[in-house]
Motif scaffolding. Structure first.
Motif, PDB file in Angstrom:
ATOM      1  N   GLY A   1       1.035  -1.276   0.070  1.00  0.00           N
ATOM      2  CA  GLY A   1       0.046   0.234  -0.168  1.00  0.00           C
ATOM      3  C   GLY A   1       0.944   1.490   0.133  1.00  0.00           C
ATOM      4  N   PHE A   2       2.151   1.211   0.319  1.00  0.00           N
ATOM      5  CA  PHE A   2       3.196   2.412   0.539  1.00  0.00           C
ATOM      6  C   PHE A   2       3.507   3.238  -0.718  1.00  0.00           C
ATOM      7  CE2 PHE A   2       5.804  -1.243   0.045  1.00  0.00           C
ATOM      8  CZ  PHE A   2       6.277  -0.681  -0.876  1.00  0.00           C
ATOM      9  N   VAL A   3       2.738   1.886  -1.956  1.00  0.00           N
ATOM     10  CA  VAL A   3       2.629   2.964  -3.113  1.00  0.00           C
ATOM     11  C   VAL A   3       2.125   3.821  -3.202  1.00  0.00           C
ATOM     12  CG1 VAL A   3       3.277   2.462  -6.018  1.00  0.00           C
ATOM     13  CG2 VAL A   3       4.028   0.630  -4.149  1.00  0.00           C
ATOM     14  N   THR A   4       1.223   3.608  -3.605  1.00  0.00           N
ATOM     15  CA  THR A   4       0.248   4.897  -3.391  1.00  0.00           C
ATOM     16  C   THR A   4      -0.219   6.067  -2.347  1.00  0.00           C
ATOM     17  OG1 THR A   4      -1.464   3.539  -2.989  1.00  0.00           O
ATOM     18  CG2 THR A   4      -0.994   3.746  -5.413  1.00  0.00           C
ATOM     19  N   GLU A   5       0.018   5.701  -1.262  1.00  0.00           N
ATOM     20  CA  GLU A   5       0.519   6.612  -0.089  1.00  0.00           C
ATOM     21  C   GLU A   5       1.737   7.706   0.313  1.00  0.00           C
ATOM     22  OE1 GLU A   5      -0.723   8.158   4.072  1.00  0.00           O
ATOM     23  OE2 GLU A   5      -1.007   6.294   3.026  1.00  0.00           O
TER      24      GLU A   5
ATOM     25  N   HIS B   1      12.188   8.263   3.396  1.00  0.00           N
ATOM     26  CA  HIS B   1      12.913   7.498   2.507  1.00  0.00           C
ATOM     27  C   HIS B   1      12.100   6.413   2.218  1.00  0.00           C
ATOM     28  CE1 HIS B   1      11.118   4.502   6.148  1.00  0.00           C
ATOM     29  NE2 HIS B   1      11.546   6.046   6.919  1.00  0.00           N
ATOM     30  N   GLN B   2      10.607   6.600   2.523  1.00  0.00           N
ATOM     31  CA  GLN B   2       9.783   6.197   2.409  1.00  0.00           C
ATOM     32  C   GLN B   2       9.677   6.013   0.484  1.00  0.00           C
ATOM     33  OE1 GLN B   2       6.053   5.117   4.516  1.00  0.00           O
ATOM     34  NE2 GLN B   2       5.210   6.061   2.824  1.00  0.00           N
ATOM     35  N   TYR B   3       9.445   4.922   0.051  1.00  0.00           N
ATOM     36  CA  TYR B   3       9.330   4.731  -1.282  1.00  0.00           C
ATOM     37  C   TYR B   3       7.470   5.340  -1.720  1.00  0.00           C
ATOM     38  CZ  TYR B   3       8.901   2.451  -5.618  1.00  0.00           C
ATOM     39  OH  TYR B   3       8.815   2.017  -7.370  1.00  0.00           O
ATOM     40  N   SER B   4       7.779   5.713  -2.293  1.00  0.00           N
ATOM     41  CA  SER B   4       5.940   5.511  -3.509  1.00  0.00           C
ATOM     42  C   SER B   4       5.906   5.874  -5.611  1.00  0.00           C
ATOM     43  CB  SER B   4       5.239   7.050  -2.990  1.00  0.00           C
ATOM     44  OG  SER B   4       5.694   8.055  -3.365  1.00  0.00           O
ATOM     45  N   ALA B   5       5.388   5.507  -5.735  1.00  0.00           N
ATOM     46  CA  ALA B   5       4.990   5.989  -7.060  1.00  0.00           C
ATOM     47  C   ALA B   5       5.614   7.335  -7.469  1.00  0.00           C
ATOM     48  CB  ALA B   5       4.040   5.202  -7.972  1.00  0.00           C
TER      49      ALA B   5
ATOM     50  N   VAL C   1       2.085   6.394 -13.477  1.00  0.00           N
ATOM     51  CA  VAL C   1       2.050   7.682 -13.166  1.00  0.00           C
ATOM     52  C   VAL C   1       0.301   7.895 -13.540  1.00  0.00           C
ATOM     53  CG1 VAL C   1       1.230   9.211 -15.871  1.00  0.00           C
ATOM     54  CG2 VAL C   1       3.499   8.509 -15.353  1.00  0.00           C
ATOM     55  N   ALA C   2      -0.145   6.369 -14.069  1.00  0.00           N
ATOM     56  CA  ALA C   2      -2.120   6.498 -13.867  1.00  0.00           C
ATOM     57  C   ALA C   2      -2.229   6.486 -12.594  1.00  0.00           C
ATOM     58  CB  ALA C   2      -2.508   5.209 -14.719  1.00  0.00           C
ATOM     59  N   MET C   3      -1.172   6.031 -11.022  1.00  0.00           N
ATOM     60  CA  MET C   3      -1.232   5.856  -9.304  1.00  0.00           C
ATOM     61  C   MET C   3      -1.693   7.560  -9.240  1.00  0.00           C
ATOM     62  SD  MET C   3       0.805   3.077  -8.703  1.00  0.00           S
ATOM     63  CE  MET C   3      -0.002   0.968  -9.131  1.00  0.00           C
ATOM     64  N   VAL C   4      -0.758   8.228 -10.137  1.00  0.00           N
ATOM     65  CA  VAL C   4      -0.641   9.373  -9.730  1.00  0.00           C
ATOM     66  C   VAL C   4      -1.676  10.095  -9.880  1.00  0.00           C
ATOM     67  CG1 VAL C   4       0.736  12.125  -9.906  1.00  0.00           C
ATOM     68  CG2 VAL C   4       2.185   9.564  -9.360  1.00  0.00           C
ATOM     69  N   ARG C   5      -2.532  10.604 -11.183  1.00  0.00           N
ATOM     70  CA  ARG C   5      -3.393  11.176 -11.575  1.00  0.00           C
ATOM     71  C   ARG C   5      -4.727  10.872 -11.212  1.00  0.00           C
ATOM     72  NH1 ARG C   5      -1.770  12.573 -16.474  1.00  0.00           N
ATOM     73  NH2 ARG C   5      -0.683  11.773 -18.111  1.00  0.00           N
ATOM     74  N   ALA C   6      -5.039   9.410 -10.632  1.00  0.00           N
ATOM     75  CA  ALA C   6      -6.041   9.224  -9.830  1.00  0.00           C
ATOM     76  C   ALA C   6      -5.877   9.431  -8.401  1.00  0.00           C
ATOM     77  CB  ALA C   6      -5.671   7.592 -10.486  1.00  0.00           C
ATOM     78  N   ALA C   7      -4.820  10.051  -7.616  1.00  0.00           N
ATOM     79  CA  ALA C   7      -4.820  10.148  -6.658  1.00  0.00           C
ATOM     80  C   ALA C   7      -5.520  11.327  -6.525  1.00  0.00           C
ATOM     81  CB  ALA C   7      -3.412  10.413  -6.069  1.00  0.00           C
ATOM     82  N   ARG C   8      -5.099  12.875  -7.822  1.00  0.00           N
ATOM     83  CA  ARG C   8      -6.053  13.736  -7.469  1.00  0.00           C
ATOM     84  C   ARG C   8      -7.002  14.280  -7.598  1.00  0.00           C
ATOM     85  NH1 ARG C   8      -4.671  17.653 -12.775  1.00  0.00           N
ATOM     86  NH2 ARG C   8      -4.637  19.985 -11.613  1.00  0.00           N
ATOM     87  N   HIS C   9      -7.140  15.177  -6.155  1.00  0.00           N
ATOM     88  CA  HIS C   9      -8.300  15.137  -6.097  1.00  0.00           C
ATOM     89  C   HIS C   9      -9.512  16.768  -6.204  1.00  0.00           C
ATOM     90  CE1 HIS C   9      -8.389  13.526  -1.957  1.00  0.00           C
ATOM     91  NE2 HIS C   9      -7.169  13.123  -1.802  1.00  0.00           N
TER      92      HIS C   9
END
Length: 328
Positions: free
Chosen positions: A231-235, A242-246, A272-280
């Protein structure tokens, strides 16, 4: 800005920020002349976050008397607060470097750390690094920035790269022979910063192998099962320490592509799609769950609020991606 429409309101909001962020918005989103963003960047050391953090430096060159942890951190385990303290030398220098503080402002800090700072692990000298890949990546980049001798660390990264192309902090204790998303990204960011600052390309081949580790996993998935690695990928959180994310990974690949003058790798598309999806709906990206631990002061907003830092990072990545994507 590619698929984005009227950016003026968003830019006004982003520009109404600490100099450590504002100069980057001016350079990378607003296309301000160099004289403008360089003038703003010069203010980081004398105003806002940068000035506040510089004021906390000890006479011996350290922050809170320790290399990675504050002095005395291990003396009273029962008195420790939850999480990793983010106030010691390595974390403070990492922030100052990434905010764009001119190394000259730090004066003889490199020499003072060489004389006075030792790692909590085996009392090793500061600029030689230790055994943890993330710690060594921060030290490599910061040493290049401050002009320290980090030649040992330049050799260390290729020597400790795993067979799959990644790195893992658990490997040094014999607990893993597989790369870690977190460790690998931190290694890549450290090596890229070293090359950007020093101009030395000797780590590029090793970095490319590490980048391929992430690219073959499309920055998010297990190679064995194709499942999301965690779940850290989209957090998304700032500062991510030091935490990984997309988003953090894409920010690295953007910077690497800009340095080398190459186009985005198509395998970045899922991230990139994950970043777009996280936009409010308000057009911003909101703060995730901050990493627990003591800080000198708050750098960004609290969880769930619109984050200028995350919004800037996301827009910069999307601008880079769409510049090629739209024209294709």
């Amino acid at each position: 800005m590619g698929r984005m429409t009227d950016m003026r309101p968003m830019l006004r909001w982003l520009l109404d920020s600490d100099p450590s962020l504002r100069w980057q918005v001016e350079r990378d989103l607003a296309d301000a002349p160099a004289a403008v963003w360089e003038r703003t960047r010069s203010r980081v050391a004398t105003e806002g976050h940068g000035a506040r953090l510089l004021a906390q430096q000890d006479a011996d060159g350290q922050w809170e008397g320790g290399a990675y942890f504050p002095a005395g951190f291990f003396d009273s385990p029962e008195a420790r607060e939850p999480g990793q303290p983010w106030t010691a030398t390595t974390w403070s220098l990492k922030d100052l470097r990434e905010w764009g503080v001119d190394a000259a402002v730090l004066g003889d800090t490199a020499a003072r750390l060489d004389a006075h700072s030792r790692w909590e692990y085996d009392d090793l000298p500061y600029w030689g690094g230790e055994v943890d890949v993330c710690i060594n990546s921060f030290t490599l980049a910061t040493g290049a920035w401050l002009g320290a001798d980090v030649s040992r660390l330049v050799r260390w990264f290729p020597e400790h790269q795993l067979a799959d192309g990644g790195w893992n902090c658990l490997a040094e204790e014999g607990d893993s022979v597989r790369g870690s998303f977190h460790s690998t990204l931190n290694a890549l960011r450290g090596m890229l910063a070293y090359e950007q600052i020093s101009g030395d390309r000797s780590l590029r081949e090793s970095r490319h192998r590490g980048e391929e580790y992430l690219l073959t996993r499309r920055l998010a998935y297990r190679l064995s099962t194709g499942e999301l690695v965690g779940g850290f990928v989209t957090e998304f959180v700032y500062p991510n320490r030091h935490q990984y994310s997309a988003l953090a990974a894409l920010d690295h690949f953007r910077a690497a592509a800009v340095l080398e003058g190459v186009a985005p790798d198509p395998r970045l598309a899922d991230a990139v799609a994950m970043v777009r999806a996280a936009r409010h709906p308000d057009g911003t990206w909101h703060q995730g769950t901050p990493l627990a631990g003591r800080v000198w002061f708050d750098i960004d907003v609290t969880q769930g609020e619109p984050s200028r830092w995350l919004t800037f990072l996301a827009l910069r990545v999307l601008r880079w991606w769409d510049a090629v994507d739209v024209a294709a």
